[in-house]
Design a protein around this motif. Structure first.
Motif, PDB file in Angstrom:
ATOM      1  N   GLY A  87       0.801  -1.227   0.000  1.00 61.00           N
ATOM      2  CA  GLY A  87       0.000   0.000   0.000  1.00 61.00           C
ATOM      3  C   GLY A  87       0.833   1.276   0.000  1.00 61.00           C
ATOM      4  N   PRO A  88       0.215   2.371  -0.420  1.00 60.53           N
ATOM      5  CA  PRO A  88       0.945   3.643  -0.475  1.00 60.53           C
ATOM      6  C   PRO A  88       1.441   4.177   0.871  1.00 60.53           C
ATOM      7  CG  PRO A  88      -1.315   3.913  -1.305  1.00 60.53           C
ATOM      8  CD  PRO A  88      -1.144   2.474  -1.004  1.00 60.53           C
ATOM      9  N   PRO A  89       0.826   3.830   2.038  1.00 65.68           N
ATOM     10  CA  PRO A  89       1.386   4.389   3.280  1.00 65.68           C
ATOM     11  C   PRO A  89       2.770   3.844   3.630  1.00 65.68           C
ATOM     12  CG  PRO A  89      -0.864   3.607   3.645  1.00 65.68           C
ATOM     13  CD  PRO A  89      -0.424   3.090   2.325  1.00 65.68           C
ATOM     14  N   MET A  90       3.177   2.707   3.034  1.00 62.66           N
ATOM     15  CA  MET A  90       4.493   2.128   3.339  1.00 62.66           C
ATOM     16  C   MET A  90       5.584   2.898   2.589  1.00 62.66           C
ATOM     17  SD  MET A  90       3.474  -0.313   5.200  1.00 62.66           S
ATOM     18  CE  MET A  90       1.806  -0.843   5.562  1.00 62.66           C
ATOM     19  N   ALA A  91       6.824   2.681   3.045  1.00 60.35           N
ATOM     20  CA  ALA A  91       7.962   3.191   2.273  1.00 60.35           C
ATOM     21  C   ALA A  91       8.586   1.992   1.577  1.00 60.35           C
ATOM     22  CB  ALA A  91       8.965   3.863   3.191  1.00 60.35           C
ATOM     23  N   PHE A 115       3.064   9.974  -7.077  1.00 62.60           N
ATOM     24  CA  PHE A 115       2.965   8.975  -8.145  1.00 62.60           C
ATOM     25  C   PHE A 115       1.517   8.601  -8.448  1.00 62.60           C
ATOM     26  CE2 PHE A 115       7.307   8.271  -6.504  1.00 62.60           C
ATOM     27  CZ  PHE A 115       7.974   8.577  -7.686  1.00 62.60           C
ATOM     28  N   THR A 116       1.266   8.464  -9.742  1.00 58.53           N
ATOM     29  CA  THR A 116      -0.085   8.138 -10.222  1.00 58.53           C
ATOM     30  C   THR A 116       0.003   6.924 -11.152  1.00 58.53           C
ATOM     31  OG1 THR A 116       0.136   9.545 -12.176  1.00 58.53           O
ATOM     32  CG2 THR A 116      -0.674  10.607 -10.166  1.00 58.53           C
ATOM     33  N   ASN A 117      -1.152   6.565 -11.718  1.00 58.65           N
ATOM     34  CA  ASN A 117      -1.170   5.435 -12.656  1.00 58.65           C
ATOM     35  C   ASN A 117      -0.996   5.881 -14.105  1.00 58.65           C
ATOM     36  OD1 ASN A 117      -1.905   3.261 -10.729  1.00 58.65           O
ATOM     37  ND2 ASN A 117      -3.686   4.562 -10.449  1.00 58.65           N
ATOM     38  N   GLY A 118      -0.947   7.180 -14.333  1.00 62.56           N
ATOM     39  CA  GLY A 118      -0.819   7.641 -15.712  1.00 62.56           C
ATOM     40  C   GLY A 118      -0.860   9.155 -15.770  1.00 62.56           C
ATOM     41  N   GLY A 119      -0.961   9.668 -16.997  1.00 63.84           N
ATOM     42  CA  GLY A 119      -0.867  11.107 -17.216  1.00 63.84           C
ATOM     43  C   GLY A 119      -2.072  11.899 -16.743  1.00 63.84           C
ATOM     44  N   LEU A 289       2.236   4.005 -14.984  1.00 61.97           N
ATOM     45  CA  LEU A 289       2.893   4.901 -14.023  1.00 61.97           C
ATOM     46  C   LEU A 289       2.854   6.344 -14.529  1.00 61.97           C
ATOM     47  CD1 LEU A 289       4.713   5.310 -11.459  1.00 61.97           C
ATOM     48  CD2 LEU A 289       6.690   4.914 -12.931  1.00 61.97           C
ATOM     49  N   GLY A 290       2.593   7.251 -13.616  1.00 60.13           N
ATOM     50  CA  GLY A 290       2.697   8.678 -13.908  1.00 60.13           C
ATOM     51  C   GLY A 290       3.215   9.377 -12.663  1.00 60.13           C
ATOM     52  N   ALA A 291       3.514  10.663 -12.803  1.00 55.67           N
ATOM     53  CA  ALA A 291       3.993  11.404 -11.634  1.00 55.67           C
ATOM     54  C   ALA A 291       3.722  12.883 -11.818  1.00 55.67           C
ATOM     55  CB  ALA A 291       5.493  11.184 -11.432  1.00 55.67           C
ATOM     56  N   MET A 292       3.509  13.541 -10.675  1.00 56.37           N
ATOM     57  CA  MET A 292       3.475  14.998 -10.643  1.00 56.37           C
ATOM     58  C   MET A 292       4.681  15.381  -9.795  1.00 56.37           C
ATOM     59  SD  MET A 292       0.723  17.264  -8.511  1.00 56.37           S
ATOM     60  CE  MET A 292       0.970  16.541  -6.899  1.00 56.37           C
ATOM     61  N   VAL A 293       5.573  16.191 -10.353  1.00 61.34           N
ATOM     62  CA  VAL A 293       6.781  16.582  -9.614  1.00 61.34           C
ATOM     63  C   VAL A 293       6.688  18.079  -9.339  1.00 61.34           C
ATOM     64  CG1 VAL A 293       9.306  16.392  -9.526  1.00 61.34           C
ATOM     65  CG2 VAL A 293       8.008  14.910 -11.076  1.00 61.34           C
ATOM     66  N   VAL A 294       6.917  18.468  -8.071  1.00 61.83           N
ATOM     67  CA  VAL A 294       6.763  19.888  -7.711  1.00 61.83           C
ATOM     68  C   VAL A 294       8.085  20.474  -7.244  1.00 61.83           C
ATOM     69  CG1 VAL A 294       4.365  19.472  -7.063  1.00 61.83           C
ATOM     70  CG2 VAL A 294       6.107  19.537  -5.274  1.00 61.83           C
ATOM     71  N   ARG A 295       8.189  21.802  -7.362  1.00 68.54           N
ATOM     72  CA  ARG A 295       9.399  22.512  -6.929  1.00 68.54           C
ATOM     73  C   ARG A 295       9.476  22.569  -5.412  1.00 68.54           C
ATOM     74  NH1 ARG A 295      10.516  27.646 -10.814  1.00 68.54           N
ATOM     75  NH2 ARG A 295      12.477  27.598  -9.675  1.00 68.54           N
ATOM     76  N   GLU A 296      10.696  22.848  -4.971  1.00 64.97           N
ATOM     77  CA  GLU A 296      11.013  22.871  -3.545  1.00 64.97           C
ATOM     78  C   GLU A 296      10.048  23.774  -2.747  1.00 64.97           C
ATOM     79  OE1 GLU A 296      13.809  20.861  -2.966  1.00 64.97           O
ATOM     80  OE2 GLU A 296      13.242  21.019  -0.876  1.00 64.97           O
ATOM     81  N   GLU A 297       9.766  24.935  -3.303  1.00 63.88           N
ATOM     82  CA  GLU A 297       8.930  25.877  -2.544  1.00 63.88           C
ATOM     83  C   GLU A 297       7.536  25.296  -2.283  1.00 63.88           C
ATOM     84  OE1 GLU A 297       9.138  29.889  -4.146  1.00 63.88           O
ATOM     85  OE2 GLU A 297       7.185  30.323  -3.239  1.00 63.88           O
ATOM     86  N   ILE A 298       6.993  24.638  -3.294  1.00 62.92           N
ATOM     87  CA  ILE A 298       5.663  24.032  -3.122  1.00 62.92           C
ATOM     88  C   ILE A 298       5.782  22.825  -2.187  1.00 62.92           C
ATOM     89  CG2 ILE A 298       3.711  22.942  -4.308  1.00 62.92           C
ATOM     90  CD1 ILE A 298       4.472  24.554  -6.797  1.00 62.92           C
ATOM     91  N   ALA A 308      -4.737  16.324   0.444  1.00 66.18           N
ATOM     92  CA  ALA A 308      -6.006  15.645   0.210  1.00 66.18           C
ATOM     93  C   ALA A 308      -6.010  14.990  -1.166  1.00 66.18           C
ATOM     94  CB  ALA A 308      -7.156  16.633   0.338  1.00 66.18           C
ATOM     95  N   GLY A 309      -5.200  13.970  -1.329  1.00 67.31           N
ATOM     96  CA  GLY A 309      -5.151  13.261  -2.599  1.00 67.31           C
ATOM     97  C   GLY A 309      -4.601  11.874  -2.368  1.00 67.31           C
ATOM     98  N   GLY A 310      -5.010  10.916  -3.162  1.00 68.10           N
ATOM     99  CA  GLY A 310      -4.472   9.567  -2.972  1.00 68.10           C
ATOM    100  C   GLY A 310      -5.005   8.585  -3.987  1.00 68.10           C
ATOM    101  N   LEU A 311      -4.275   7.496  -4.146  1.00 74.87           N
ATOM    102  CA  LEU A 311      -4.647   6.431  -5.073  1.00 74.87           C
ATOM    103  C   LEU A 311      -4.182   5.113  -4.457  1.00 74.87           C
ATOM    104  CD1 LEU A 311      -3.127   8.193  -8.178  1.00 74.87           C
ATOM    105  CD2 LEU A 311      -5.569   7.720  -7.945  1.00 74.87           C
ATOM    106  N   THR A 312      -4.981   4.081  -4.549  1.00 76.29           N
ATOM    107  CA  THR A 312      -4.578   2.786  -3.987  1.00 76.29           C
ATOM    108  C   THR A 312      -3.223   2.351  -4.549  1.00 76.29           C
ATOM    109  OG1 THR A 312      -6.873   2.143  -3.705  1.00 76.29           O
ATOM    110  CG2 THR A 312      -5.279   0.345  -3.766  1.00 76.29           C
ATOM    111  N   TYR A 313      -3.005   2.668  -5.831  1.00 70.78           N
ATOM    112  CA  TYR A 313      -1.773   2.191  -6.476  1.00 70.78           C
ATOM    113  C   TYR A 313      -0.708   3.270  -6.624  1.00 70.78           C
ATOM    114  CZ  TYR A 313      -4.982  -1.591  -7.304  1.00 70.78           C
ATOM    115  OH  TYR A 313      -5.885  -2.597  -7.107  1.00 70.78           O
ATOM    116  N   SER A 314      -0.800   4.344  -5.819  1.00 70.16           N
ATOM    117  CA  SER A 314       0.218   5.391  -5.907  1.00 70.16           C
ATOM    118  C   SER A 314       1.584   4.822  -5.531  1.00 70.16           C
ATOM    119  CB  SER A 314      -0.154   6.536  -4.953  1.00 70.16           C
ATOM    120  OG  SER A 314       0.873   7.496  -4.937  1.00 70.16           O
ATOM    121  N   GLY A 315       2.522   4.925  -6.448  1.00 70.39           N
ATOM    122  CA  GLY A 315       3.871   4.426  -6.183  1.00 70.39           C
ATOM    123  C   GLY A 315       3.932   2.914  -6.115  1.00 70.39           C
TER     124      GLY A 315
END
Ligand SMILES: Cc1ncc(COP(=O)(O)O)c(C=O)c1O
Length: 450
Positions: A87-91, A115-119, A289-298, A308-315
């Motif tokens: 699951g996503p809560p694990m590392a 991480f997401t499942n696609g674009g 697989l997809g991803a949203m990558v954000v800058r340091e400030e964000i 407030a976001g999540g997906l069972t298969y995130s990562g």
């Protein structure tokens, strides 16, 4: 090369069952004629009749590393045996490594990934985050764009695929594209649309810049015609965003990971977006697989808050393991460098085709990301297939692609644009093979020229 096993009867059965039991994307179901694919390797795939096809589309411009890459397949097997799912809560090792690798290969201080499942899901999360971060609602997008098929992503999309989903999510505003060949502003010099800032500033004036959370655009437009922005365009959009506290989100689901001959499309212009959305070439689709990558400030702003976001298969471990292996292979094998070198060859070879074929109105692209815009008449630039043309209207281009397919070249086309987007691992010999078949197939398009 793996042996090609023939089993035509099985191939026919697979197609019959597909047509009866499977709902296909973006298609009139009765009109589809899928190829039953028995296997694939490198830049080729083959069917159950033993016929091989050179993949000049990288499927949906996603199999950037090529088919059956041994390192990626080995990583997938190893991960399946060690930890197939969690699951996503694990590392997990593969997720943490991929996050770190993305921070290294993406430009500037882009550093934290969701991480997401696609674009589509990457874009959904990008606009959600941009709205939350800025406290503003509107998102400015462009007409000639595709951002995915989920509710928010299809609303961001400018092309007609959004029509059946309308009215869609609120707060989306559209601007014109820097489409110099058919500039909606008539392309005066300097052009307010193709230089970026004047057109965007005018829209912001009417919309109220303080209500706009983000500008979201494909760095290099993909399916809607391989539109490469003129030099300076992206920098000028970046400046306008900075001036008004608006986030710049670059959708590089298609243009990212070497497709343009640089690691990311934005690297061609030295621009760092606030959010970069990725999928496809991140692991060439060996696992979604997809991803949203954000800058340091964000990232720093998000850390103490509740995301407030999540997906069972995130990562997902299998997806992340293939992402890590793919990025390492890109680095070890110089795949981005190969895409750039092949891009130089494409530039020359496609220009040669344009000399021979009157149906070619415009050749544009970079790296392994090219489009031939086909026209009835070079003077008037009347498209060979009208905007949104389908069925009989699209015949000049579908017949061209069919001729190529019959001769073993798989092409992706969109209205009057023939896309040339092979895996980035393509060799010079394979490139020449594809160009020769394309040369022959374009004689079909030429027959429709006035
Ligand atoms: C630029 C761009 N953004 C987003 C998407 C949507 O990605 P997905 O189909 O993985 O949801 C695509 C798919 O083709 C795309 O080309």
């Amino acid at each position: 090369m793996a042996t090609v096993q023939q089993n035509s009867e099985l191939g026919r059965q697979i197609v019959d069952d597909a047509k009866r039991y499977v709902l296909y994307s973006w298609s009139v179901q009765d009109a589809i004629a899928p190829i039953a694919v028995a296997g694939a390797e490198g830049r080729y795939f083959w069917d159950y009749d033993g016929k091989r096809y050179l993949d000049f589309a990288s499927q949906l411009v996603n199999v950037s590393i090529g088919h059956g890459h041994p390192k990626v397949v080995a990583a997938l097997k190893e991960q399946a045996e060690t930890l197939a799912t969690i699951g996503p809560p694990m590392a997990t090792e593969s997720r943490s490594r991929l996050g770190k690798l993305l921070a290294e290969v993406t430009p500037g201080d882009l550093s934290m990934s969701f991480f997401t499942n696609g674009g589509a899901e990457a874009n959904e999360n990008a606009i959600k985050l941009a709205r939350w971060y800025t406290g503003r609602n509107k998102v400015i997008v462009r007409y000639r764009s595709y951002h995915g098929a989920t509710a928010g992503a299809i609303s961001l999309t400018g092309d007609p695929r959004r029509w059946p989903a309308e009215p869609g999510v609120p707060g989306i505003v559209r601007m014109f594209d820097p489409y110099t060949y058919r500039c909606p502003a008539g392309h005066p010099d300097p052009c307010p649309v193709c230089t970026g800032a004047p057109h965007l500033e005018e829209i912001l004036q009417y919309e109220g810049a303080h209500t706009v959370a983000a500008v979201l655009l494909e760095t290099v437009t993909g399916t809607n015609g391989i539109i490469v922005p003129p030099d300076g365009y992206l920098q000028s959009i970046r400046e306008v965003c900075d001036r008004h506290g608006i986030l710049l989100i670059c959708d590089e689901v298609m243009a990212g990971f070497g497709r343009t001959g640089k690691w990311f499309g934005v690297d061609n212009w030295g621009v760092v977006p606030d959010i970069l959305t990725l999928a496809k070439g991140i692991n060439s689709g060996y696992v979604p697989l997809g991803a949203m990558v954000v800058r340091e400030e964000i990232a720093n702003w998000v850390r103490p808050r509740y995301f407030a976001g999540g997906l069972t298969y995130s990562g997902h471990p299998l997806a992340c393991a293939t992402g890590v292996a793919s990025i390492e292979a890109f680095q070890e094998e110089g795949i981005v460098e190969n895409a750039a070198a092949m891009g130089d060859v494409f530039r020359t070879e496609l220009a040669r085709l344009a000399e021979r074929h009157p149906s070619i109105g415009d050749v544009r692209g970079l790296g392994c990301f090219w489009g031939l815009e086909l026209v009835k008449n070079r003077e008037t630039r009347e498209p060979l297939v009208p905007f949104n043309g389908a069925g009989e209207d699209a015949k000049p281009v579908t017949a061209t692609a069919k001729r190529a397919l019959d001769r073993g070249l798989y092409l992706m086309t969109h209205w009057n644009v023939c896309m040339i987007c092979p895996p980035l691992t393509i060799t010079r010999e394979e490139l020449d093979e594809g160009i020769a078949i394309l040369d022959d197939a374009l004689s079909v398009a030429d027959e429709f020229v006035d």
